[in-house]
Design a protein around this motif. Structure first.
Motif, PDB file in Angstrom:
ATOM      1  N   VAL B 183      15.803  -4.178  -3.448  1.00 33.48           N
ATOM      2  CA  VAL B 183      14.366  -4.193  -3.166  1.00 33.48           C
ATOM      3  C   VAL B 183      13.732  -3.040  -3.935  1.00 33.48           C
ATOM      4  O   VAL B 183      13.938  -1.882  -3.596  1.00 33.48           O
ATOM      5  CB  VAL B 183      14.079  -4.035  -1.659  1.00 33.48           C
ATOM      6  N   PRO B 184      12.973  -3.355  -4.997  1.00 35.34           N
ATOM      7  CA  PRO B 184      12.393  -2.273  -5.788  1.00 35.34           C
ATOM      8  C   PRO B 184      11.146  -1.686  -5.127  1.00 35.34           C
ATOM      9  O   PRO B 184      10.310  -2.411  -4.603  1.00 35.34           O
ATOM     10  CB  PRO B 184      12.016  -2.954  -7.104  1.00 35.34           C
ATOM     11  N   PHE B 185      11.042  -0.362  -5.124  1.00 35.48           N
ATOM     12  CA  PHE B 185       9.824   0.308  -4.672  1.00 35.48           C
ATOM     13  C   PHE B 185       9.231   1.022  -5.868  1.00 35.48           C
ATOM     14  O   PHE B 185       9.864   1.120  -6.920  1.00 35.48           O
ATOM     15  CB  PHE B 185      10.149   1.299  -3.545  1.00 35.48           C
ATOM     16  N   GLN B 186       8.017   1.551  -5.688  1.00 38.04           N
ATOM     17  CA  GLN B 186       7.407   2.249  -6.810  1.00 38.04           C
ATOM     18  C   GLN B 186       7.723   3.727  -6.754  1.00 38.04           C
ATOM     19  O   GLN B 186       6.869   4.537  -6.456  1.00 38.04           O
ATOM     20  CB  GLN B 186       5.909   2.023  -6.822  1.00 38.04           C
ATOM     21  N   GLY B 187       8.966   4.070  -6.996  1.00 35.49           N
ATOM     22  CA  GLY B 187       9.318   5.476  -7.024  1.00 35.49           C
ATOM     23  C   GLY B 187      10.232   5.877  -5.886  1.00 35.49           C
ATOM     24  O   GLY B 187      10.487   5.114  -4.950  1.00 35.49           O
ATOM     25  N   THR B 188      10.726   7.114  -5.981  1.00 31.46           N
ATOM     26  CA  THR B 188      11.715   7.614  -5.040  1.00 31.46           C
ATOM     27  C   THR B 188      11.152   7.770  -3.636  1.00 31.46           C
ATOM     28  O   THR B 188      11.801   7.400  -2.658  1.00 31.46           O
ATOM     29  CB  THR B 188      12.233   8.977  -5.529  1.00 31.46           C
TER      30      THR B 188
END
Lengths: 158, 323, 509
Positions: B183-188
């Motif tokens: 699941v990609p998020f926009q940043g750490t």
């Protein structure tokens, strides 16, 4: 601004325009990957949005034929000739200013913009307009510098 | 209205005059410089840039404005810089992934590695894979065991498609043959929030971002991608000692400018960066943030970029990783 | 809470005040709120840009002092933003856009004073509430924020969205069309997850997406000026008589509820990642209009429509401090600048901050209280001055408004195409007003669009393609259910009422 026509007519044009936007976007979004529920692609969200927009605009279109005149008493006080002219002058001045900013720098461009705008609406006498423009552009410059806001550089310095 | 026409003629004339004006780079820098960070606040790229910003700005004598432009696993910010004027006023403050990883995993990117010139690299952040406590695993072995028995049940959050955290997890999955959904998020920071809140089971990033939560017992570190064990966390095993040395990718930060930027401009930036990294206060802030100072000049940075990009390309081809 | 903890809290707060009332910190706080107010008043020029530009100046200060000053700029801007909205119908800060709707109408009716007054008082009350909220509840609230994963965020966005669309003025269908268009405009640019260019038509400027500031300034600022110019100045001018400078007793009675609800709402929404200050103020406006006994007054100068949103955006600034201070996660860009201030001083905000650096934690929080008080004292006397501004002829005022809009749009990223975008949306906004399309749903949808898309796609990846994830999770299920009720209510209520009437009539002989 265009003629007064029947009120429903405006709505019809706008709805038609929105429908066009919806259909074209749906087509464009198909070109991106729409994907499926388990693996939605970049086209997924825009595609379904475009479909929704098309459906709503069809509804608006249908209603504009049925309800013509019931809703939307067109715009309030469709501007007289001079009002329209003022808008066009203002917009032209602003677009010109935008491009002038990069070349002339803030001070010169702003002075010219202020001069035009002051004279567009209240046809003030030249000396007053020149003085006002000079004062406002210098004051605005000082204020923006104080806040360290970025201004484009131009040929004559700032 | 006649007077209006006159005024607009004057404007046009001045515009034409202005067109002949050309930019001069010898007095660079004479206004504020933007640093484009391709991730939202609080990730490794952001943290590193914020640490060096004040010192670097003092050395250059102009303000440095940090602008976060997250999206597309960092591609959005990278593309923004690649398209910018090559005048040194827009600098790309990124992690390695936007230049070495995403360029190998995403086929239809609007930019390429060659669109950038290196100013230098300056900080390394060692990678770690973490899980939320209270799950039915506490060690790497237990996790692998659980994932094998329940294929497709686990999820992991990354800092975005094509980032180091994504690539680390994909290599990890391949090493052990696991099926864990991405699941990609926009940043750490958002990925960290998701694992802290239990929305995903695992997350990977650099120690800098995750260490405070690890110390507070909110996350358990399973394995690190560092070449050898990390001094602050001696109990965390490395991927290399588990027999997967090729699965060790770390996060490093560098500064880049559009490829056509004049050499003397790059030179000024490089010198300022080098001086910044020698500053004791900066070094101590880097260390306190949980990262390591690792300065490389443009040449060495370029070499590192190219070798890493090549290695990622090979891995992608061999292992079939895709975005 | 045990007695000992309470004692600790009192001591901590006192200790915090001893830090924030030190002369240096007091001066930093004053400088911060003053700069903030100024930045807030100027349309388009946001607190983020100013904070990052002034950031190096604070480098030589101690961590506490620099954080106090930077935070001051942030909440100071929230006070200033409403002034421009009320006086000239151009939002001074993005979050003040909602204040235009009723605040400016109040000004037109000679009630600029009460509008400015209630905005200042509302902000003060909300700011105070927020500070107390952080003191008492920071750690437990942080864990609530963590419960908001992608499905919950998506559910909440849909609810907020429905609320505003269905409460829009005029035709619901038109509002829906504008809302969808707004979502759509939000997709222009590179895909947020995989980076594919979408609807950019090979334009380099569009790759970057449409900017929020140019869009707001265009739809609300430029469009307003164009309408005023066209309608001739007689109509653009205000009622000359200015009635009172401060809110009356009746105003207070009307505003009490909205301020209280706005504070609560703003504070809780502010904690959630990505919410910022603009969404809470929109939602507060929606709520106030929904529960009002006279919703028709909204948009025509209802003081509730100023009091609620203004409180909400100020409380949200306080709320957004919580994830940063307790988790080390900045929920928005402004908090990121604050995070930077922590980092350069070698301090890691996070779960251990309160223990390891109490002087920072309590010093900064109590300084926010001090700063809010300063802002109130600063802003109330200014009201008289601001109201005088309304007497300036529009022919002189409007060129200045346009100038500030243009520079504001430019200052965000130094790209002249942002000015072009703003002007284009100015024309669009002008046409929308002419054809009676409400720009509010479009704007809100644009703000929510990226987040909505991202959370939708993330949720689907989490559930491997099952839409049921939105219903299984209790919070998102509740949000979506409420949204559904809101949609159905206008259709059901009249029918139920009609049915009742029929029954009553039949029963009557």
């Amino acid at each position: 601004m265009r003629g007064r026509g029947r009120p429903g007519q405006h709505d019809r044009w706008v709805a038609g325009f929105l429908l066009l936007v919806g259909l074209l976007s749906a087509f464009e979004a198909r070109g991106l990957t729409v994907g499926e529920l388990g693996r939605p692609g970049p086209g997924f969200f825009p595609f379904y949005l475009a479909v929704a927009l098309s459906i709503v605009s069809v509804a608006l279109l249908v209603r504009s034929f049925h309800h013509a005149g019931l809703e939307g008493t067109a715009a309030q006080g469709s501007g007289e000739q001079s009002g329209g002219n003022k808008i066009i002058w203002t917009l032209l001045a602003l677009f010109g200013y935008t491009f002038a900013l990069d070349h002339l720098g803030f001070l010169v461009a702003t002075f010219l913009l202020m001069l035009i705008l002051f004279r567009v609406v209240e046809l003030r006498r030249w000396p007053a307009a020149v003085a006002g423009s000079l004062a406002t552009s210098l004051l605005a410059y000082g204020l923006f510098k104080l806040l360290q806001i970025r201004l484009p550089p131009g040929i004559w310095g700032p | 209205m006649r007077q209006m026409t006159l005024v607009s003629l004057i404007v046009l004339l001045l515009l034409a005059l202005g067109g002949s004006w050309a930019s001069d780079q010898s007095d660079y820098p004479n206004r504020e410089i933007e640093f484009i960070i391709p991730f939202p606040p609080a990730g490794p790229a952001d943290t590193a840039a914020r640490i060096i910003q004040p010192r670097l700005s003092a050395i250059l004598g102009v303000p440095i404005v940090l602008i976060n432009k997250p999206g597309g696993g960092g591609a959005l910010g990278a593309d923004f810089v690649a398209r910018g004027k090559p005048d040194g006023y827009r600098v790309f403050a990124t992690t390695n992934s936007t230049l070495t990883i995403i360029t190998a995993t995403q086929p239809d990117l609007p930019y390429q590695l060659n669109n950038f010139a290196s100013v230098g690299s300056y900080i390394v952040d060692l990678g770690v894979i973490t899980a939320r406590p209270g799950s039915s695993w506490k060690t790497l072995e237990q996790l692998v065991d659980y994932a094998k028995k329940n294929p497709g049940k686990l999820t992991y959050g990354s800092a975005g498609q094509g980032t180091v955290s994504f690539f680390t997890m994909e290599l990890f999955k391949l090493s052990y043959g696991l099926d864990i959904a991405h699941v990609p998020f926009q940043g750490t920071a958002p990925a960290k929030t998701a694992v802290l809140g239990g929305h995903v089971d695992l997350a990977s990033s650099g120690f800098a971002s995750l260490a405070p939560s690890i110390r507070a017992g909110q996350l358990i570190p399973l394995v690190t991608t560092a070449p050898k064990r990390v001094a602050a966390f001696p109990n965390v095993p490395t991927m290399a000692e588990k027999g997967f040395p090729e699965a060790s990718v770390n996060i490093w930060m560098g500064l880049f400018v559009p490829a056509k930027t004049p050499n003397e401009t790059i030179d000024k930036l490089t010198k300022a960066l080098e001086k910044t990294m020698q500053d004791a206060a900066v070094a101590s802030a880097v260390e306190k943030a949980g990262m390591l100072v690792d300065y490389r000049d443009p040449k060495a940075t370029r070499k590192l970029l190219e070798s890493e990009h090549e290695a990622v390309k090979q891995a992608v081809k061999k292992l079939g990783i895709r975005g | 809470m045990k007695g000992g903890d309470k004692m600790d809290l009192v001591q901590s707060v006192l200790y915090g005040f001893s830090v924030s009332l030190e002369p240096t910190n007091l001066a930093a706080c004053f400088a911060g709120v003053l700069i903030g107010t100024l930045v807030g008043v100027l349309p388009g020029i946001g607190s983020v840009v100013t904070m990052s530009l002034l950031f190096p100046v604070t480098y030589t200060m101690s961590a506490t002092t620099s954080l106090i000053m930077l935070a001051g700029i942030y909440y100071g801007a929230m006070y200033g933003g409403s002034t421009t909205s009320i006086l000239v119908n151009v939002p001074g800060e993005a979050a003040s856009v909602v204040t235009c709707l009723d605040g400016h109408q109040m000004a037109r009716r000679g009630r600029a004073g009460p509008a400015l007054g209630i905005a200042a008082f509302g902000s003060f009350i909300a700011g105070t509430f927020g500070v107390v909220g952080i003191m008492l509840l920071a750690p437990p609230l942080a864990s609530i924020a963590l419960r908001f994963g992608p499905p919950e965020i998506f559910g909440l966005l849909i609810l907020g969205f429905t609320m505003v669309t269905f409460l829009a003025r005029g035709s619901k269908l038109k509002a829906a069309a504008m809302a969808i268009l707004g979502l759509f405009l939000g997709t222009v640019g590179l895909d947020p997850i995989v980076g594919t260019p979408r609807f950019t038509f090979r334009s380099v400027t569009l790759m970057d997406g449409l900017g929020l500031v140019p869009l707001i300034m265009g739809l609300f600022g430029v469009a307003e000026v164009l309408l005023n110019i066209e309608q001739g100045l007689q109509q653009g001018v205000f009622e000359t008589r200015i009635k009172g400078l401060l809110p009356t007793r009746q105003d207070w009675k009307d505003s009490a509820g909205p301020v209280a609800r706005g504070s609560l709402l703003g504070f809780f929404l502010g904690i959630l990642p990505g919410m910022g200050t603009i969404i809470p103020s929109f939602i507060s406006y929606g709520v106030e209009r929904r529960i009002s006994k006279h919703p028709e007054k909204f948009g025509a100068g209802a003081i509730e429509g100023v009091a609620g949103p203004e409180s909400a955006n100020n409380a949200a600034t306080a709320g957004s401090m919580i994830p940063l201070l307790t988790l080390g996660i900045p929920p928005n860009v402004v908090m990121a600048v604050l995070l930077g201030a922590f980092l350069v001083h070698g301090v890691q905000p996070g779960p251990l901050l309160m223990k390891e650096h109490p002087e920072i934690f309590w010093g900064v929080i109590t300084s926010m209280y001090v700063g809010n008080a300063m802002l109130l004292v600063l802003n109330l006397p200014l009201i008289g001055l601001w109201v005088q501004l309304l007497k300036v002829p529009y022919g002189i005022l409007f060129p200045l408004i346009l100038l500030f809009c243009v520079i504001g749009a430019y200052s965000v990223s130094g790209n002249i195409w942002d000015i072009i975008t703003m002007l284009a949306f100015g024309v669009v906004g002008y046409l929308m007003k002419k054809f009676q399309y409400d720009p509010v749903p479009l704007l809100l949808a644009f703000v929510l669009g990226r987040m909505a898309e991202e959370s939708l796609r993330q949720s689907l990846l989490l559930s491997r393609g099952s839409l049921m994830i939105f219903l299984w999770r209790p919070l998102s299920g509740a949000f979506l259910l409420s949204a559904l009720v809101l949609i159905l209510l206008p259709f059901v209520v009249p029918r139920v009422k009609a049915a009742f009437r029929m029954v009553n009539q039949r029963n009557q002989p």
